[in-house]
Design an enzyme around this catalytic site. Structure first.
Site, PDB file in Angstrom:
ATOM      1  N   TYR A   1       0.860  -1.183   0.000  1.00 26.20           N
ATOM      2  CA  TYR A   1       0.000   0.000   0.000  1.00 26.20           C
ATOM      3  C   TYR A   1       0.896   1.233   0.000  1.00 26.20           C
ATOM      4  O   TYR A   1       1.867   1.300   0.765  1.00 26.20           O
ATOM      5  CB  TYR A   1      -0.880   0.026   1.266  1.00 26.20           C
ATOM      6  CG  TYR A   1      -1.614   1.335   1.421  1.00 26.20           C
ATOM      7  CD1 TYR A   1      -2.919   1.480   0.953  1.00 26.20           C
ATOM      8  CD2 TYR A   1      -0.988   2.450   1.994  1.00 26.20           C
ATOM      9  CE1 TYR A   1      -3.575   2.687   1.062  1.00 26.20           C
ATOM     10  CE2 TYR A   1      -1.643   3.661   2.085  1.00 26.20           C
ATOM     11  CZ  TYR A   1      -2.936   3.773   1.618  1.00 26.20           C
ATOM     12  OH  TYR A   1      -3.575   4.980   1.715  1.00 26.20           O
TER      13      TYR A   1
ATOM     14  N   GLU B   1      -3.816   7.584  -3.725  1.00 27.72           N
ATOM     15  CA  GLU B   1      -3.576   6.280  -3.148  1.00 27.72           C
ATOM     16  C   GLU B   1      -3.311   5.253  -4.246  1.00 27.72           C
ATOM     17  O   GLU B   1      -4.039   5.212  -5.236  1.00 27.72           O
ATOM     18  CB  GLU B   1      -4.835   5.886  -2.366  1.00 27.72           C
ATOM     19  CG  GLU B   1      -4.641   4.833  -1.333  1.00 27.72           C
ATOM     20  CD  GLU B   1      -5.955   4.530  -0.617  1.00 27.72           C
ATOM     21  OE1 GLU B   1      -6.105   4.952   0.540  1.00 27.72           O
ATOM     22  OE2 GLU B   1      -6.820   3.887  -1.216  1.00 27.72           O
TER      23      GLU B   1
END
Ligand code: GDP
Ligand code: MN
Length: 394
Positions: free
Chosen positions: A105, A193
Site C-alpha cells: 500500500y 492512493e
C-alpha cells in the site's frame, strides 16, 4: 471530488509513474474489443475492473480476469450493471493483467494536523488502509513531506525499508513516492492512493523481470482548488453524483445533506452553523446545512427550496436570513414564489432581519407565512411543527 480510477491513472502517468496501459468500455462488446487488442499485444490475460467511486471492488466481485476476448466480454457483462455499495457500474476498465509477486500500500494524504503531505506505506497491500489502521496500526509507516523541499530521497527510502521492500526496487520506489507527492501538489489533491503498488513479473529481454507497478489508483481532488484546474473539472462523474449536489453547485448554493427533519435555509456559513446548533438545542435535528450565500436573488431562494423539499425526511423548514448584501424582500419574494410552485406542503417558519426586513415582513404577512422575530423562537416553532407533522417525534 472523487475521480474514477481510469482518470486517476492518467494523472499518475502524467507524473511518470509506472501505470499499466488501459482502456475504458461501456458495453461488453467494447470490453471484448479492448481485450482483443491487449491480448494481441502479448498479454496472457486481461483484467476487467468496475469503474465506480467506491473502494473494495475486488471483494465485491468487480475485478475479474479473462484469458480471451470472448471471456472478457462475458466478465464485463457480469460487472456492468452490478451494484457495488449502492453504486451502479456503468463503465469498466480493461487492461493487461499483471502477474503479481507481492502487493504493497502506498498513499499520500493532506494531513491537516501537521499541515503537510504525509506519505503512508504498508506491507498489507490490497487491504483497505482504514482496516489496517484499525487492526494493525503499527504496520503503517509514515513520513511527512517538507512544504518547500518536498519529499526527500532518504525519507522515501525509510518508507521502503519500513515495509521490507528489497533493494532491487529501491530506486523505483523513491521515484514513485516522489511522483505521488508531485501528483498531490500538481493537482491540488487531498488524497492519492496506490493500492496495490505491486511487484509484478514480466517477460524481459533475458527472461522474467520483476518491477513495481501501480495497479490501482484513487485520487480525491480538493473542491475548493478546482477553479485553478478547469481541465480537472471535466473529470467529475455526474453519473455518480447525488443530483442534489449537482443542482446546488449549479446555483452556487453550499449544500450538505444530513439526516434530520428540519430543512434549513440560511445566508452565510457561520449563521447556517449557528442555526443548526439552535435547531438541536430546541430538540430537533437539521436535515441539511444550506448557505444561499450573499446577495441571493429570488431564483436562488427557489432553487434552495426545491433542494430542501426534495429530501423526503424534511418535515418543517426554517428560513433564517440576516440581510446585509442580501435583501430581505428579495428572499421573501423567492419564498412566496417557491411555495406557490412546490409539490409538497411543509410547515415553514421564516425569520428575516436586516436590509429591507420591513418590506419582507409585509410581503410574508400578506402571503400568510409563519414568521418569528428571534432565531430561538424560529427554531422552537420549526421543531414544534416538525414534531406535529411526524406525530409527536422530531
Ligand atoms: P479495489 O478492490 O477496489 O481496491 O480494486 P483493486 O484495483 O485494488 O483490485 C483488487 C485486487 O484485485 C488487487 O488487490 C489485486 O489482488 C487484484 N488485481 C487487480 N489488478 C490485477 C491484475 O492486473 N492482475 C492480478 N492478478 N490481480 C489483480
Ligand atoms: Mn485497490
Amino acid at each position: 471530488m472523487k475521480i474514477q480510477e481510469a482518470d486517476a491513472r492518467s494523472l499518475l502517468a502524467a507524473q511518470g509513474l509506472p501505470v499499466p496501459p488501459w482502456a475504458v468500455a461501456r458495453t461488453p462488446a467494447e470490453a471484448g474489443e479492448a481485450a482483443a487488442r491487449f491480448l494481441a499485444d502479448g498479454a496472457d490475460r486481461v483484467v476487467i475492473k468496475a469503474q465506480v467511486l467506491v473502494g473494495g471492488r475486488g471483494k465485491a466481485g468487480g475485478v475479474k480476469l479473462a484469458g480471451s476476448s470472448a471471456e472478457a466480454q462475458e466478465r464485463a457483462g457480469q460487472i456492468l450493471g452490478m451494484d457495488i455499495k449502492g453504486m451502479t457500474v456503468r463503465k469498466v476498465l480493461v487492461g493487461p493483467a499483471a502477474v503479481i509477486v507481492k502487493e504493497y500500500y502506498l498513499g499520500a494524504i493532506l494531513d491537516r494536523a501537521s499541515r503537510r503531505i504525509v506519505l503512508m506505506a504498508s506491507e498489507e497491500g490490497g487491504v483497505e488502509i482504514e482496516q489496517v489502521a484499525r487492526v494493525t496500526p503499527e504496520a503503517i509507516h509514515r513520513v511527512a513531506a517538507h512544504p518547500l523541499l518536498g519529499l526527500l530521497d532518504y525519507q522515501a527510502r525509510a518508507l521502503a525499508f519500513g515495509v521490507g521492500l528489497g533493494r532491487a526496487h529501491l530506486r523505483d520506489f523513491v521515484r514513485i513516492a516522489k511522483g505521488l507527492v508531485a501528483t498531490m501538489q500538481t493537482n491540488d489533491a487531498d488524497l492519492v492512493e496506490v493500492n496495490p503498488l505491486a511487484i509484478v513479473r514480466e517477460p524481459g529481454p533475458d527472461g522474467q523481470v520483476e518491477r513495481l507497478a501501480c495497479l490501482d489508483a484513487k485520487i480525491t481532488l480538493d473542491d475548493s482548488a478546482l477553479p485553478r484546474h478547469p481541465e480537472l473539472e471535466r473529470l467529475r462523474d455526474l453519473d455518480e453524483e447525488d443530483p442534489a449536489d449537482t443542482e446546488a453547485r449549479g446555483h452556487d448554493i453550499s449544500y450538505i445533506h444530513l439526516d434530520g427533519s428540519i430543512g434549513c435555509m440560511v445566508n452565510g456559513a457561520g449563521l447556517a452553523m449557528t442555526t443548526m446548533d439552535l435547531v438541536k438545542r430546541a430538540g430537533g435535528e437539521p436535515a441539511n446545512f444550506l448557505d444561499i450565500g450573499g446577495g441571493a436573488k429570488a431564483d436562488r431562494v427557489s432553487a434552495a427550496m426545491r433542494l430542501i423539499l426534495a429530501d423526503p425526511k424534511v418535515k418543517a423548514i426554517l428560513v433564517n436570513i440576516f440581510g446585509g448584501i442580501t435583501r430581505g424582500d428579495e428572499v421573501a419574494r423567492g419564498l412566496i414564489d417557491a411555495r406557490a410552485r412546490q409539490e409538497r406542503e411543509v410547515p415553514m417558519v421564516v425569520r428575516i432581519v436586516g436590509t429591507n426586513a420591513e418590506e419582507a415582513a409585509r410581503l410574508l404577512e400578506e402571503a400568510r407565512f409563519e414568521t418569528a422575530a428571534t432565531l430561538d423562537e424560529a427554531a422552537e416553532k420549526a421543531v414544534a411543527a416538525a414534531c406535529r407533522a411526524a406525530g409527536g417525534v422530531a
